[in-house]
Design a protein around this motif. Sequence first.
Motif, PDB file in Angstrom:
ATOM      1  N   ARG A 215      -5.776 -37.949  -8.949  1.00 45.00           N
ATOM      2  CA  ARG A 215      -5.110 -37.178  -9.831  1.00 45.00           C
ATOM      3  C   ARG A 215      -5.883 -35.324  -8.715  1.00 45.00           C
ATOM      4  O   ARG A 215      -5.235 -34.497  -8.396  1.00 45.00           O
ATOM      5  CB  ARG A 215      -5.780 -36.605 -10.755  1.00 45.00           C
ATOM      6  CG  ARG A 215      -7.266 -36.610 -11.273  1.00 45.00           C
ATOM      7  CD  ARG A 215      -7.862 -36.573 -12.245  1.00 45.00           C
ATOM      8  NE  ARG A 215      -8.923 -36.774 -12.480  1.00 45.00           N
ATOM      9  CZ  ARG A 215      -9.604 -37.457 -13.949  1.00 45.00           C
ATOM     10  NH1 ARG A 215      -9.475 -37.324 -15.051  1.00 45.00           N
ATOM     11  NH2 ARG A 215     -11.354 -36.958 -13.760  1.00 45.00           N
ATOM     12  N   GLN A 218      -3.549 -33.159  -6.659  1.00 48.89           N
ATOM     13  CA  GLN A 218      -2.879 -32.334  -7.052  1.00 48.89           C
ATOM     14  C   GLN A 218      -2.977 -30.605  -6.876  1.00 48.89           C
ATOM     15  O   GLN A 218      -2.257 -30.345  -5.995  1.00 48.89           O
ATOM     16  CB  GLN A 218      -3.062 -31.996  -8.663  1.00 48.89           C
ATOM     17  CG  GLN A 218      -1.927 -31.192  -9.655  1.00 48.89           C
ATOM     18  CD  GLN A 218      -2.093 -31.400 -10.831  1.00 48.89           C
ATOM     19  OE1 GLN A 218      -2.899 -31.998 -11.443  1.00 48.89           O
ATOM     20  NE2 GLN A 218      -0.347 -31.118 -11.380  1.00 48.89           N
ATOM     21  N   HIS A 221      -0.287 -27.810  -5.697  1.00 52.73           N
ATOM     22  CA  HIS A 221       1.394 -28.419  -4.840  1.00 52.73           C
ATOM     23  C   HIS A 221       1.988 -28.178  -6.568  1.00 52.73           C
ATOM     24  O   HIS A 221       1.694 -27.502  -7.723  1.00 52.73           O
ATOM     25  CB  HIS A 221       1.465 -29.965  -5.761  1.00 52.73           C
ATOM     26  CG  HIS A 221       1.312 -31.094  -4.176  1.00 52.73           C
ATOM     27  ND1 HIS A 221       1.568 -30.790  -3.240  1.00 52.73           N
ATOM     28  CD2 HIS A 221      -0.205 -31.771  -3.567  1.00 52.73           C
ATOM     29  CE1 HIS A 221       1.338 -31.954  -2.151  1.00 52.73           C
ATOM     30  NE2 HIS A 221       0.212 -31.828  -2.546  1.00 52.73           N
ATOM     31  N   ASP A 224       6.645 -31.301  -9.625  1.00 52.93           N
ATOM     32  CA  ASP A 224       6.088 -32.377 -11.326  1.00 52.93           C
ATOM     33  C   ASP A 224       6.883 -34.250 -10.399  1.00 52.93           C
ATOM     34  O   ASP A 224       7.675 -34.296 -10.018  1.00 52.93           O
ATOM     35  CB  ASP A 224       7.046 -32.053 -12.103  1.00 52.93           C
ATOM     36  CG  ASP A 224       7.286 -30.105 -12.911  1.00 52.93           C
ATOM     37  OD1 ASP A 224       6.057 -29.456 -12.731  1.00 52.93           O
ATOM     38  OD2 ASP A 224       8.151 -30.337 -13.169  1.00 52.93           O
ATOM     39  N   TRP A 244       9.382 -38.288  -7.820  1.00 52.34           N
ATOM     40  CA  TRP A 244       9.128 -36.755  -8.108  1.00 52.34           C
ATOM     41  C   TRP A 244      10.430 -35.812  -8.667  1.00 52.34           C
ATOM     42  O   TRP A 244      11.669 -36.167  -8.522  1.00 52.34           O
ATOM     43  CB  TRP A 244       9.062 -36.408  -6.714  1.00 52.34           C
ATOM     44  CG  TRP A 244       7.278 -36.814  -6.371  1.00 52.34           C
ATOM     45  CD1 TRP A 244       7.505 -37.491  -4.964  1.00 52.34           C
ATOM     46  CD2 TRP A 244       6.030 -36.300  -5.937  1.00 52.34           C
ATOM     47  NE1 TRP A 244       6.674 -37.937  -4.670  1.00 52.34           N
ATOM     48  CE2 TRP A 244       5.206 -36.678  -5.181  1.00 52.34           C
ATOM     49  CE3 TRP A 244       5.688 -35.065  -7.130  1.00 52.34           C
ATOM     50  CZ2 TRP A 244       4.663 -36.383  -5.504  1.00 52.34           C
ATOM     51  CZ3 TRP A 244       4.410 -34.685  -7.005  1.00 52.34           C
ATOM     52  CH2 TRP A 244       3.919 -35.871  -4.918  1.00 52.34           C
ATOM     53  N   LEU A 254      -0.051 -41.698  -4.416  1.00 52.48           N
ATOM     54  CA  LEU A 254      -1.043 -40.846  -5.575  1.00 52.48           C
ATOM     55  C   LEU A 254      -1.827 -41.688  -6.525  1.00 52.48           C
ATOM     56  O   LEU A 254      -2.151 -41.393  -6.868  1.00 52.48           O
ATOM     57  CB  LEU A 254       0.185 -39.745  -6.459  1.00 52.48           C
ATOM     58  CG  LEU A 254       0.566 -39.229  -6.314  1.00 52.48           C
ATOM     59  CD1 LEU A 254       2.094 -38.575  -7.663  1.00 52.48           C
ATOM     60  CD2 LEU A 254      -0.118 -37.970  -6.118  1.00 52.48           C
ATOM     61  N   TYR A 316      -1.782 -33.892 -16.198  1.00 55.55           N
ATOM     62  CA  TYR A 316      -2.274 -33.187 -14.898  1.00 55.55           C
ATOM     63  C   TYR A 316      -1.646 -31.654 -14.711  1.00 55.55           C
ATOM     64  O   TYR A 316      -0.622 -32.358 -14.564  1.00 55.55           O
ATOM     65  CB  TYR A 316      -2.673 -33.269 -13.906  1.00 55.55           C
ATOM     66  CG  TYR A 316      -3.738 -35.015 -15.002  1.00 55.55           C
ATOM     67  CD1 TYR A 316      -5.451 -34.997 -14.768  1.00 55.55           C
ATOM     68  CD2 TYR A 316      -3.337 -36.157 -14.912  1.00 55.55           C
ATOM     69  CE1 TYR A 316      -5.982 -36.065 -14.926  1.00 55.55           C
ATOM     70  CE2 TYR A 316      -3.541 -37.952 -14.810  1.00 55.55           C
ATOM     71  CZ  TYR A 316      -5.120 -37.659 -15.101  1.00 55.55           C
ATOM     72  OH  TYR A 316      -5.585 -38.329 -15.376  1.00 55.55           O
ATOM     73  N   SER A 317      -2.003 -30.547 -15.593  1.00 52.16           N
ATOM     74  CA  SER A 317      -1.415 -29.288 -15.061  1.00 52.16           C
ATOM     75  C   SER A 317      -2.302 -28.872 -14.215  1.00 52.16           C
ATOM     76  O   SER A 317      -3.851 -28.178 -14.253  1.00 52.16           O
ATOM     77  CB  SER A 317      -0.702 -28.939 -16.401  1.00 52.16           C
ATOM     78  OG  SER A 317      -0.254 -27.617 -15.613  1.00 52.16           O
ATOM     79  N   ASN A 318      -1.468 -27.742 -13.006  1.00 49.06           N
ATOM     80  CA  ASN A 318      -2.444 -27.326 -12.392  1.00 49.06           C
ATOM     81  C   ASN A 318      -1.713 -25.593 -12.170  1.00 49.06           C
ATOM     82  O   ASN A 318      -2.241 -24.130 -11.933  1.00 49.06           O
ATOM     83  CB  ASN A 318      -2.459 -27.552 -10.806  1.00 49.06           C
ATOM     84  CG  ASN A 318      -0.915 -27.265 -10.030  1.00 49.06           C
ATOM     85  OD1 ASN A 318       0.065 -27.184 -11.142  1.00 49.06           O
ATOM     86  ND2 ASN A 318      -1.854 -27.896  -9.188  1.00 49.06           N
ATOM     87  N   CYS A 321       2.514 -26.854 -11.295  1.00 45.47           N
ATOM     88  CA  CYS A 321       3.764 -28.351 -11.948  1.00 45.47           C
ATOM     89  C   CYS A 321       2.834 -29.204 -13.263  1.00 45.47           C
ATOM     90  O   CYS A 321       1.166 -29.084 -13.143  1.00 45.47           O
ATOM     91  CB  CYS A 321       3.420 -28.806 -10.636  1.00 45.47           C
ATOM     92  SG  CYS A 321       1.774 -29.597  -9.417  1.00 45.47           S
ATOM     93  N   TRP A 323       1.626 -33.344 -13.751  1.00 48.52           N
ATOM     94  CA  TRP A 323       1.752 -34.617 -12.921  1.00 48.52           C
ATOM     95  C   TRP A 323       1.153 -35.598 -14.767  1.00 48.52           C
ATOM     96  O   TRP A 323       0.391 -35.864 -15.210  1.00 48.52           O
ATOM     97  CB  TRP A 323       1.190 -34.880 -12.276  1.00 48.52           C
ATOM     98  CG  TRP A 323       1.548 -34.153 -11.201  1.00 48.52           C
ATOM     99  CD1 TRP A 323       2.026 -33.560 -10.303  1.00 48.52           C
ATOM    100  CD2 TRP A 323       0.479 -34.995  -9.594  1.00 48.52           C
ATOM    101  NE1 TRP A 323       2.503 -33.436  -9.607  1.00 48.52           N
ATOM    102  CE2 TRP A 323       1.051 -33.982  -9.105  1.00 48.52           C
ATOM    103  CE3 TRP A 323      -0.618 -35.110  -9.502  1.00 48.52           C
ATOM    104  CZ2 TRP A 323       0.626 -34.051  -7.742  1.00 48.52           C
ATOM    105  CZ3 TRP A 323      -1.356 -35.084  -7.778  1.00 48.52           C
ATOM    106  CH2 TRP A 323      -0.496 -34.392  -6.899  1.00 48.52           C
TER     107      TRP A 323
END
Length: 410
Positions: A215, A218, A221, A224, A244, A254, A316-318, A321, A323
Amino acid sequence: MVRRIRLLLNESAWFVPFLYGAGGILLTVLTQLFSEFFRDLLPNFIYLDLDSAASVLSSTFTSLMTMMTFSFSTILVVLTTYSSQFSPRTVNNFLTNTAAKHTLGLFIMTTIYGISNLFLVRTADEGVVLSSGISVLLVIGSIWAFVKFIQTVSVSIQAERLLSTLHKEALSVISEQKDAIESEEVNLVLSRSVHSFEGTAVRAPRTGYIRLFLREKQGDHETDFESVVAVGDFVAKGDLVGFWKSEEAPDVELFEIGEVRSSMQDPSFAIEKLSEIALRGISPGVNDPNTAIHAIHYIGDILRELCELPDGDFLYSNGKCDWHVKRKTLDTILFESLSPMQTYANQDIFVMGSVFEAIRMARLEAHETLDSTFDGMVDYFEDVINWDHFHSKEQHYLRNKMNRAKKLTA
């Protein structure tokens, strides 16, 4: 990368001994360079003449080789015990034991230091050398480590200690997941039963078990990602592992895929080890139902911690995007870990009673959304158990355990 290194260090039996070996070489260099510098600071009895130093180094090397031979023989016996009486999956728990690695490392360090100084002792400029005194201290430390190693071995082959170790291993993984959710590093979202495969497919580059989801890659990026496999699943080369949600896929790997599973992100693997030990305990060859009952109780306690979280996948989010990573459902974990018990121990009311006891413990603090899963598992056991085979007292005992598993505890 950080998790890969951590996984390598946790499962590696050679890294710590390698560091000790490098330390032995470094200590040899320091001894040769600064021996004369400490000549006036250290007591004279530490220094020996060349012939006496060579004799001491030779003797310590010989005695150390004897201890190493005995230690390796003991390790082989323990590995055989782990594989035959517990489970082949638990062998790595002993190989990565801290005491075993440090003992082996100290042996290697002392051996390298002794043999290298034995080679260099004749090149000493003065008539006295320091290396023999240091070698004696290292041998004394090795003797202490050897005694500690024997004590560790005698404890590690006890079934209760192994079960406790696996129990703690699973709880630590679950605790990390809970901390990540509380700190909002990851969110739990509803599982998706149907995927719209739009975008670019990601396929497994090799055959093996999914050991880690990386993770930390990420970063920044903006694409998604959605997985269709969970950590712990077995995939073949070319299998679809996710996709993707764009036409252009980032060049990012990943998943860490390897030959053996890891419990670093997969608490169900530790549960599987406990389940295998329980099955081995109720097998005719071992015939140790008490160990099986003990293992099942630990499974129940692990499930108790795990079930504080509802079913769902990790997200998981930034901010740019998302994941989406699959997570094993409670129904899958319950069925894979507990259903084999009725296959091999359906005639043992105490083992089956411990299965219902594990379910009862698991739902003590379980999330309310998991009630139907637990009830469905209890109903499954109620259907597959051959009640007519048991005496009325045995039926009463089992039904009492089953009813307690059905009852929710506030």
